[in-house]
Design a protein around this motif. Structure first.
Motif, PDB file in Angstrom:
ATOM      1  N   THR A   1     -15.369 -18.647-101.792  1.00 57.80           N
ATOM      2  CA  THR A   1     -16.758 -18.190-101.667  1.00 57.80           C
ATOM      3  C   THR A   1     -17.212 -18.091-100.210  1.00 57.80           C
ATOM      4  OG1 THR A   1     -17.655 -20.433-101.664  1.00 57.80           O
ATOM      5  CG2 THR A   1     -17.329 -19.395-103.817  1.00 57.80           C
ATOM      6  N   ASP A   2     -18.257 -17.302-100.020  1.00 58.35           N
ATOM      7  CA  ASP A   2     -18.925 -17.250 -98.720  1.00 58.35           C
ATOM      8  C   ASP A   2     -19.748 -18.537 -98.516  1.00 58.35           C
ATOM      9  OD1 ASP A   2     -20.529 -16.472-100.893  1.00 58.35           O
ATOM     10  OD2 ASP A   2     -21.922 -15.368 -99.635  1.00 58.35           O
ATOM     11  N   SER A   3     -20.257 -19.088 -99.628  1.00 62.18           N
ATOM     12  CA  SER A   3     -21.218 -20.195 -99.570  1.00 62.18           C
ATOM     13  C   SER A   3     -20.625 -21.475 -98.973  1.00 62.18           C
ATOM     14  CB  SER A   3     -21.725 -20.521-100.983  1.00 62.18           C
ATOM     15  OG  SER A   3     -22.099 -19.351-101.649  1.00 62.18           O
ATOM     16  N   GLU A   4     -19.337 -21.691 -99.174  1.00 62.98           N
ATOM     17  CA  GLU A   4     -18.761 -22.982 -98.770  1.00 62.98           C
ATOM     18  C   GLU A   4     -18.896 -23.238 -97.271  1.00 62.98           C
ATOM     19  OE1 GLU A   4     -14.730 -23.680-100.169  1.00 62.98           O
ATOM     20  OE2 GLU A   4     -14.600 -25.527 -98.983  1.00 62.98           O
ATOM     21  N   VAL A   5     -18.981 -22.146 -96.474  1.00 62.27           N
ATOM     22  CA  VAL A   5     -19.116 -22.366 -95.017  1.00 62.27           C
ATOM     23  C   VAL A   5     -20.355 -23.219 -94.707  1.00 62.27           C
ATOM     24  CG1 VAL A   5     -17.909 -20.258 -94.271  1.00 62.27           C
ATOM     25  CG2 VAL A   5     -20.389 -20.193 -94.589  1.00 62.27           C
ATOM     26  N   ILE A   6     -21.378 -23.098 -95.522  1.00 61.03           N
ATOM     27  CA  ILE A   6     -22.637 -23.797 -95.229  1.00 61.03           C
ATOM     28  C   ILE A   6     -22.396 -25.311 -95.214  1.00 61.03           C
ATOM     29  CG2 ILE A   6     -25.046 -24.146 -95.956  1.00 61.03           C
ATOM     30  CD1 ILE A   6     -24.775 -21.415 -97.455  1.00 61.03           C
ATOM     31  N   ALA A   7     -21.657 -25.802 -96.211  1.00 62.91           N
ATOM     32  CA  ALA A   7     -21.402 -27.248 -96.291  1.00 62.91           C
ATOM     33  C   ALA A   7     -20.616 -27.727 -95.073  1.00 62.91           C
ATOM     34  CB  ALA A   7     -20.653 -27.573 -97.581  1.00 62.91           C
ATOM     35  N   HIS A   8     -19.596 -26.946 -94.687  1.00 68.08           N
ATOM     36  CA  HIS A   8     -18.782 -27.361 -93.528  1.00 68.08           C
ATOM     37  C   HIS A   8     -19.591 -27.272 -92.229  1.00 68.08           C
ATOM     38  CE1 HIS A   8     -14.964 -27.679 -95.747  1.00 68.08           C
ATOM     39  NE2 HIS A   8     -15.444 -26.667 -96.480  1.00 68.08           N
TER      40      HIS A   8
ATOM     41  N   GLU B   1     -16.136 -14.668 -90.392  1.00 65.35           N
ATOM     42  CA  GLU B   1     -16.013 -15.089 -88.996  1.00 65.35           C
ATOM     43  C   GLU B   1     -16.278 -16.605 -88.875  1.00 65.35           C
ATOM     44  OE1 GLU B   1     -19.021 -13.000 -86.848  1.00 65.35           O
ATOM     45  OE2 GLU B   1     -18.861 -14.420 -85.155  1.00 65.35           O
ATOM     46  N   LEU B   2     -17.322 -17.058 -89.589  1.00 62.79           N
ATOM     47  CA  LEU B   2     -17.660 -18.489 -89.537  1.00 62.79           C
ATOM     48  C   LEU B   2     -16.513 -19.330 -90.106  1.00 62.79           C
ATOM     49  CD1 LEU B   2     -21.376 -18.258 -90.769  1.00 62.79           C
ATOM     50  CD2 LEU B   2     -20.611 -18.825 -88.452  1.00 62.79           C
ATOM     51  N   LYS B   3     -15.930 -18.832 -91.182  1.00 68.40           N
ATOM     52  CA  LYS B   3     -14.847 -19.583 -91.845  1.00 68.40           C
ATOM     53  C   LYS B   3     -13.632 -19.684 -90.914  1.00 68.40           C
ATOM     54  CE  LYS B   3     -12.274 -19.572 -96.207  1.00 68.40           C
ATOM     55  NZ  LYS B   3     -12.197 -19.020 -97.548  1.00 68.40           N
ATOM     56  N   ARG B   4     -13.304 -18.561 -90.240  1.00 67.62           N
ATOM     57  CA  ARG B   4     -12.153 -18.600 -89.308  1.00 67.62           C
ATOM     58  C   ARG B   4     -12.383 -19.669 -88.241  1.00 67.62           C
ATOM     59  NH1 ARG B   4     -11.987 -12.987 -90.181  1.00 67.62           N
ATOM     60  NH2 ARG B   4     -13.402 -12.572 -88.447  1.00 67.62           N
ATOM     61  N   GLY B   5     -13.603 -19.697 -87.702  1.00 69.95           N
ATOM     62  CA  GLY B   5     -13.932 -20.685 -86.667  1.00 69.95           C
ATOM     63  C   GLY B   5     -13.806 -22.105 -87.201  1.00 69.95           C
ATOM     64  N   LEU B   6     -14.342 -22.333 -88.375  1.00 67.68           N
ATOM     65  CA  LEU B   6     -14.304 -23.681 -88.967  1.00 67.68           C
ATOM     66  C   LEU B   6     -12.859 -24.101 -89.247  1.00 67.68           C
ATOM     67  CD1 LEU B   6     -17.365 -23.119 -91.297  1.00 67.68           C
ATOM     68  CD2 LEU B   6     -17.207 -25.041 -89.702  1.00 67.68           C
ATOM     69  N   GLU B   7     -12.073 -23.157 -89.778  1.00 68.85           N
ATOM     70  CA  GLU B   7     -10.665 -23.492 -90.075  1.00 68.85           C
ATOM     71  C   GLU B   7      -9.910 -23.823 -88.790  1.00 68.85           C
ATOM     72  OE1 GLU B   7      -9.644 -21.265 -94.285  1.00 68.85           O
ATOM     73  OE2 GLU B   7      -9.621 -20.059 -92.454  1.00 68.85           O
ATOM     74  N   SER B   8     -10.218 -23.069 -87.738  1.00 66.91           N
ATOM     75  CA  SER B   8      -9.507 -23.331 -86.471  1.00 66.91           C
ATOM     76  C   SER B   8      -9.891 -24.707 -85.915  1.00 66.91           C
ATOM     77  CB  SER B   8      -9.813 -22.242 -85.444  1.00 66.91           C
ATOM     78  OG  SER B   8     -11.145 -22.402 -84.978  1.00 66.91           O
TER      79      SER B   8
ATOM     80  N   GLU C   1     -20.389 -30.234 -89.485  1.00 72.70           N
ATOM     81  CA  GLU C   1     -20.163 -30.172 -88.031  1.00 72.70           C
ATOM     82  C   GLU C   1     -21.421 -30.490 -87.235  1.00 72.70           C
ATOM     83  OE1 GLU C   1     -16.518 -27.230 -86.773  1.00 72.70           O
ATOM     84  OE2 GLU C   1     -18.537 -26.556 -86.386  1.00 72.70           O
ATOM     85  N   ALA C   2     -22.564 -30.070 -87.789  1.00 74.50           N
ATOM     86  CA  ALA C   2     -23.821 -30.224 -87.034  1.00 74.50           C
ATOM     87  C   ALA C   2     -24.418 -31.623 -87.181  1.00 74.50           C
ATOM     88  CB  ALA C   2     -24.841 -29.188 -87.516  1.00 74.50           C
ATOM     89  N   TRP C   3     -23.881 -32.408 -88.097  1.00 74.29           N
ATOM     90  CA  TRP C   3     -24.502 -33.697 -88.445  1.00 74.29           C
ATOM     91  C   TRP C   3     -24.313 -34.743 -87.353  1.00 74.29           C
ATOM     92  CZ3 TRP C   3     -22.903 -38.642 -90.798  1.00 74.29           C
ATOM     93  CH2 TRP C   3     -23.988 -39.320 -91.387  1.00 74.29           C
ATOM     94  N   GLU C   4     -25.426 -35.298 -86.930  1.00 72.84           N
ATOM     95  CA  GLU C   4     -25.353 -36.430 -85.981  1.00 72.84           C
ATOM     96  C   GLU C   4     -26.165 -37.582 -86.530  1.00 72.84           C
ATOM     97  OE1 GLU C   4     -26.744 -34.712 -82.355  1.00 72.84           O
ATOM     98  OE2 GLU C   4     -24.823 -33.739 -81.944  1.00 72.84           O
ATOM     99  N   GLY C   5     -26.199 -37.698 -87.856  1.00 70.32           N
ATOM    100  CA  GLY C   5     -26.925 -38.802 -88.486  1.00 70.32           C
ATOM    101  C   GLY C   5     -28.277 -38.401 -89.035  1.00 70.32           C
ATOM    102  N   ASP C   6     -28.722 -37.159 -88.733  1.00 75.16           N
ATOM    103  CA  ASP C   6     -30.040 -36.704 -89.196  1.00 75.16           C
ATOM    104  C   ASP C   6     -29.822 -35.457 -90.072  1.00 75.16           C
ATOM    105  OD1 ASP C   6     -32.482 -35.480 -89.537  1.00 75.16           O
ATOM    106  OD2 ASP C   6     -33.216 -35.990 -87.534  1.00 75.16           O
ATOM    107  N   PHE C   7     -29.993 -35.634 -91.401  1.00 74.25           N
ATOM    108  CA  PHE C   7     -29.665 -34.548 -92.353  1.00 74.25           C
ATOM    109  C   PHE C   7     -30.540 -33.299 -92.115  1.00 74.25           C
ATOM    110  CE2 PHE C   7     -29.855 -33.306 -97.123  1.00 74.25           C
ATOM    111  CZ  PHE C   7     -28.853 -32.365 -96.960  1.00 74.25           C
TER     112      PHE C   7
END
Ligand code: G6P
Length: 581
Positions: free
Chosen positions: A121-128, A105-112, A132-138
């Motif tokens: 892999t399931d894991s790759e969603v984490i990096a994407h 589900e997360l991957k579909r959202g990210l791809e869209s 998306e969440a990054w605003e300069g603070d890791f």
């Protein structure tokens, strides 16, 4: 499954990570990868084993980094599916152990939203998601992503723009080693103990931000302080010490292991007493640990009259959990996901809980009310041998405290002696029959039924020959259809209450021209008569017999696998610690 390692400090990160991953290969070994950071991230990942790698150390520069050795869950083992996984920009890279259950589900959202995925892999969603969440603070970006992830994870993450390594955990093991101005993160302490013994164990929901010279811990977004523990670990014991394989070395360690583990369990008279007075005992375990639990069932029911239920941990969630049962979770690693969730279910039903494990500080030790350590020392071979012996010895030690078996000192001495003799017994004729077979049956009655199950499990794990452990009385109900002159049966036939029935079963098999490998007393003329090969067991009490037959079966499996040229310590598709359900 999978093993992960991270480092930040003053050493070159890649060699630390590569060496660390070699120690974690027992968790998975189909592919590997390393990422390090300077002002940009360098990633090397390949199908194959970290022990065969030649590139990571040369190509990955920098003093912070993360690495991974994989046991595939989503997508086949190949270069692309190997970790680390990066976002679209290459700013972030992560390694992950566990399963992200809502990844599709997360991957579909990210791809869209325009993200491009490289792997299955399931894991790759984490990096994407971090991207998306990054605003300069890791740390803030990682913190924002974690609550959205369902399932289990131990994650290490790097960002090209931040001189930090971030670690987060939920239901997958993760520890941090606190060194001198340096930090090590890993799935367990083995890659770390060469540098520091001060280990901090992350709890579910923890996030750690490791920087140069400082570490900040938080739980659910709130800063916390976690205490470090000093880990006792024998580095020498985790080396092969002249043996061709870890498995052979570990088989030979069993006389000491039995003694050590028996004595450790005897130091828990309160647990023996709890078991003696229990309405019922329920044991949950997987694989070899399940087979060890079955030994306790037969001994406790026969000697102490205590009803013992043994369940595969993976099935426990579908069964009832009476609150008046004492629940014992048995796990060599202390990290098996199914055993952990079964144990948590038992706790939530208010059952008194006990863990029997070989690994200090493992998750199971924190989930159970009381803990018995097996003291087997590090077991490196994927196929469990000495840890099974240690579990058996721990159960024997507990039974001795329940005052219903035949006395402490005699069990300890007789088992040790029997193991020593079984280590020297010639098993070559049995091996010669097994090597030619494509299917094998292991049979026994009573206490020798679980021993047969474990013998068959060892054989299939390391030789890839299909082997089934059966209760001898049950073999007529189906498996008889498979018996031919090419299907050897390994049968335990020792004096005792099952002896005559066993002999009858063997004669029935012989009438089907089945090659029979009898494990019994050398001077047993009836067994000599029916068996094609007789493997002698030293005379002794039932504990000694179980120990000896176990060792004989381990050695038959080992030498069969050796003759077939198998990869004995790292069998195909298996992993030592199964941290996914
Ligand atoms: C894996 C291992 C087995 C082990 C089982 C349970 O399948 O390959 O050797 O028996 O997990 O592991 P545990 O650590 O819970 O005893």
């Amino acid at each position: 499954m999978c093993g992960i390692v991270g480092y930040i400090g003053w050493r070159d990160a890649a060699p630390v990570i590569v060496e660390g991953l070699k120690n974690l290969e027992y968790r998975g070994y189909d592919s590997y990868g390393v990422a390090t950071g300077t002002d940009h991230l360098m990633v090397v990942k390949r199908k194959g084993r970290i022990s065969e790698q030649t590139e990571c150390v040369a190509k990955c520069l920098g003093t912070r980094g993360i690495g991974h050795t994989r046991w595939a869950t989503h997508g086949p083992p190949n270069d692309i599916n190997a970790h680390p996984h990066s976002d679209c920009t290459g700013r972030f890279t992560i390694v992950h152990n566990g399963i992200i259950e809502n990844y599709a589900e997360l991957k579909r959202g990210l791809e869209s939203r325009g993200h491009h995925f490289a792997s299955d892999t399931d894991s790759e969603v984490i990096a994407h998601m971090i991207e998306e969440a990054w605003e300069g603070d890791f740390p803030a970006a990682v913190r924002a992503v974690l609550p959205i992830l369902e399932g289990s994870y131990a994650i290490l993450a790097l960002c090209a723009d931040s001189d930090e390594v971030i670690a987060a955990r939920k239901r997958s093991p993760l520890v941090i080693g606190i060194g001198d101005n340096e930090f090590f993160a890993s799935s367990d302490a083995t890659p770390i103990v060469a540098y520091t013994r001060d280990i901090l164990v992350l709890e579910d929901g923890d996030l750690a931000v490791m920087r140069r010279g400082s570490i900040a811990m938080e739980h659910g977004g709130v800063p916390i302080i976690r205490k470090t523990t000093y880990v006792d670990y024998d580095i020498e014991a985790a080396k092969k010490g002249g043996f061709a394989h870890f498995m052979l070395k570990e088989i030979f360690e069993q006389p000491d292991v039995f003694q050590q583990s028996f004595r450790l369990a005897q130091k828990h008279p309160e647990i023996s007493s709890l078991l003696s007075h229990a309405h019922g005992v329920s044991i949950i375990a997987c694989g070899t640990s399940y087979n060890a639990a079955m030994l306790f069932r037969y001994f406790a029911e026969k000697e102490c009259g205590i009803p013992v239920r043994v369940d595969m941990a993976s099935e426990y969630r579908y069964l009832s959990t009476p609150s008046d049962e004492v629940v014992i979770a048995v796990s060599q690693s202390g990290e098996t996901a199914d055993t952990l969730s079964a144990l948590r279910k038992a706790s939530s039903c208010n059952c008194p809980t006990i863990a029997i494990t070989n690994v200090q500080g493992s998750s199971i030790t924190r989930a159970a009310e009381q803990v018995i350590y097996m003291g087997a020392g590090p077991e490196m071979s994927v196929a469990a041998t000495k840890s099974y012996m240690a579990q058996f010895a721990a159960f024997a030690g507990l039974l001795s405290g329940m005052n219903c078996n035949n006395g402490t000192s005699s069990v300890e001495r007789s088992a040790r002696q029997a193991i020593e003799e079984a280590l020297l017994t010639d098993v070559s004729e049995a091996v010669a029959l097994c090597v030619k077979a494509s299917t094998l049956f292991y049979v026994g009655r009573g206490i020798f039924y679980p021993v047969a199950m474990e013998g068959a499990l060892k054989m299939k794990e390391i030789s890839y020959i299909h082997a089934e452990g059966y209760a001898a009385g049950e073999i007529k109900h189906g498996p008889f259809a498979l018996l031919t002159e090419d299907t050897p049966v390994i049968a335990v036939c020792l004096p005792g209450d099952s002896y005559q029935s066993m002999l009858s079963n063997l004669r029935e098999m012989k009438a089907r021209f089945t090659p029979l490998i009898g494990i019994g007393y050398e001077d047993d003329v009836d067994l000599q008569d029916v068996a094609d090969v007789l493997i002698p067991v030293p005379k002794g009490d039932t504990y000694a017999q179980v120990a000896a037959v176990t060792v004989l079966m381990q050695r038959i499996a080992y030498y069969t696998a050796l003759a077939l040229g198998r990869d004995i310590d790292k069998p195909r598709n298996l992993a030592k610690s199964v941290t996914v359900e």
